[in-house]
Design an enzyme around this catalytic site. Structure first.
Site, PDB file in Angstrom:
ATOM      1  N   GLU A   8      16.247  41.486 -86.224  1.00 38.90           N
ATOM      2  CA  GLU A   8      16.147  42.839 -86.758  1.00 38.90           C
ATOM      3  C   GLU A   8      16.680  42.957 -88.181  1.00 38.90           C
ATOM      4  O   GLU A   8      16.476  43.969 -88.845  1.00 38.90           O
ATOM      5  CB  GLU A   8      16.879  43.827 -85.858  1.00 38.90           C
ATOM      6  CG  GLU A   8      18.380  43.719 -85.880  1.00 38.90           C
ATOM      7  CD  GLU A   8      19.036  44.829 -85.074  1.00 38.90           C
ATOM      8  OE1 GLU A   8      19.910  45.510 -85.647  1.00 38.90           O
ATOM      9  OE2 GLU A   8      18.689  45.012 -83.895  1.00 38.90           O
ATOM     10  N   GLU A  68       0.233  50.743 -72.414  1.00 33.51           N
ATOM     11  CA  GLU A  68      -0.253  51.645 -71.373  1.00 33.51           C
ATOM     12  C   GLU A  68      -1.434  52.503 -71.831  1.00 33.51           C
ATOM     13  O   GLU A  68      -2.073  53.170 -71.017  1.00 33.51           O
ATOM     14  CB  GLU A  68       0.893  52.534 -70.883  1.00 33.51           C
ATOM     15  CG  GLU A  68       1.928  51.745 -70.076  1.00 33.51           C
ATOM     16  CD  GLU A  68       3.099  52.568 -69.610  1.00 33.51           C
ATOM     17  OE1 GLU A  68       3.290  53.685 -70.141  1.00 33.51           O
ATOM     18  OE2 GLU A  68       3.827  52.108 -68.720  1.00 33.51           O
TER      19      GLU A  68
END
Length: 271
Positions: free
Chosen positions: A110, A79
């Site tokens: 992960e 953004e």
């Protein structure tokens, strides 16, 4: 180590609760999140101050995370270009498991402590760059491995975690610890912890961009004019700043391509 993010919810028998009671219960927990973030502002300030200094020297900002945390980093990074008109490579979000993990969980991604370093090295990291690890638990090997190695290399490193005294906080030079407590749904850190991380990332990126000169007054003068809504917003900004009519503002926007350029060019010719 007992993680507060894994503590049992103070609510129980959820499946027996009414829709109204469920919604009110979730909301009652969510209300506490901004208060927890407020307590971490001194930590956030230290991280942002260090990041701004590096980015004014030409550095970039990297977020690394897994699962929800990784997705939030990518969201915040993605953004920045439309909001502040910065290059896509200035703020980068990296998620364990690669881009496919944005939509679908990648099993055990992960748990690879070495992979984040490999992922970061694809961007030719330098000591001007800033790396922020995001992990609600503060125990994610992917994130800890990346932050540890980048700090060893002399980079500014930070983290956003929702447990105090976690391994990730120990690894980062500038830890941000927002302890939101047990989730409404036990262990579901996409809820309060995710909300806290989103709030902190908003604060970090917005404050950095303001400090880098990407805002004028309270307006997004460098935003990308990529749809009619944003063009209309830009026109209103120009009208308000220059006290000109809509037609003049539209013409300036069309000719100059951005709010900042429109305002600057008008002021040069109308001192």
């Amino acid at each position: 180590m007992m993680l507060t993010t894994e503590m049992s919810s103070r609510f129980n028998n959820l499946e027996k609760m009414s829709i109204s009671a469920l919604l009110k219960g979730i909301n009652s927990e969510d209300i506490t999140v901004p208060q927890a973030v407020e307590k971490a502002i001194p930590q956030i300030e230290k991280l942002v101050t260090a990041a701004v200094e590096k980015m004014k020297q030409g550095g970039r900002l990297f977020y690394i995370g897994a699962g929800t945390s990784g997705r939030l980093g990518i969201l915040d990074a993605s953004e920045c270009p439309p909001t502040f008109g910065v290059p896509h490579e200035l703020v980068v979000g990296i998620i364990a498991g690669g881009d496919k993990a944005i939509r679908k969980a990648v099993e055990f991604a992960e748990d690879d402590a070495a992979q984040a370093v490999k992922d970061l090295d694809k961007y030719h990291i330098t000591d001007k760059d800033v790396v922020i690890g995001i992990a609600a638990s503060g125990t994610t090997p992917y994130v800890i491995g990346g932050v540890t190695e980048m700090r060893n290399r002399g980079l500014v490193t930070g983290c956003v975690t929702c447990n105090f005294n976690s391994p990730l906080a120990a690894a980062a030079e500038y830890p941000v610890e927002v302890e939101v407590g047990a989730e409404f749904l036990t262990g579901s850190t996409r809820m309060k912890a995710g909300t806290a991380q989103k709030l902190v990332l908003n604060m970090i990126s917005t404050t950095i961009m303001i400090q880098l000169g990407r805002v004028k007054g309270n307006k997004m003068v460098d935003m990308q004019l990529s749809n009619h809504k944003l063009i209309d917003r830009g026109v209103r900004m120009v009208m308000g700043e220059l006290q000109v009519d809509e037609a003049t503002a539209k013409q300036l926007i069309e000719e100059k391509g951005s709010v900042r350029a429109a305002i600057d060019s008008w002021k040069k010719t109308h001192p």
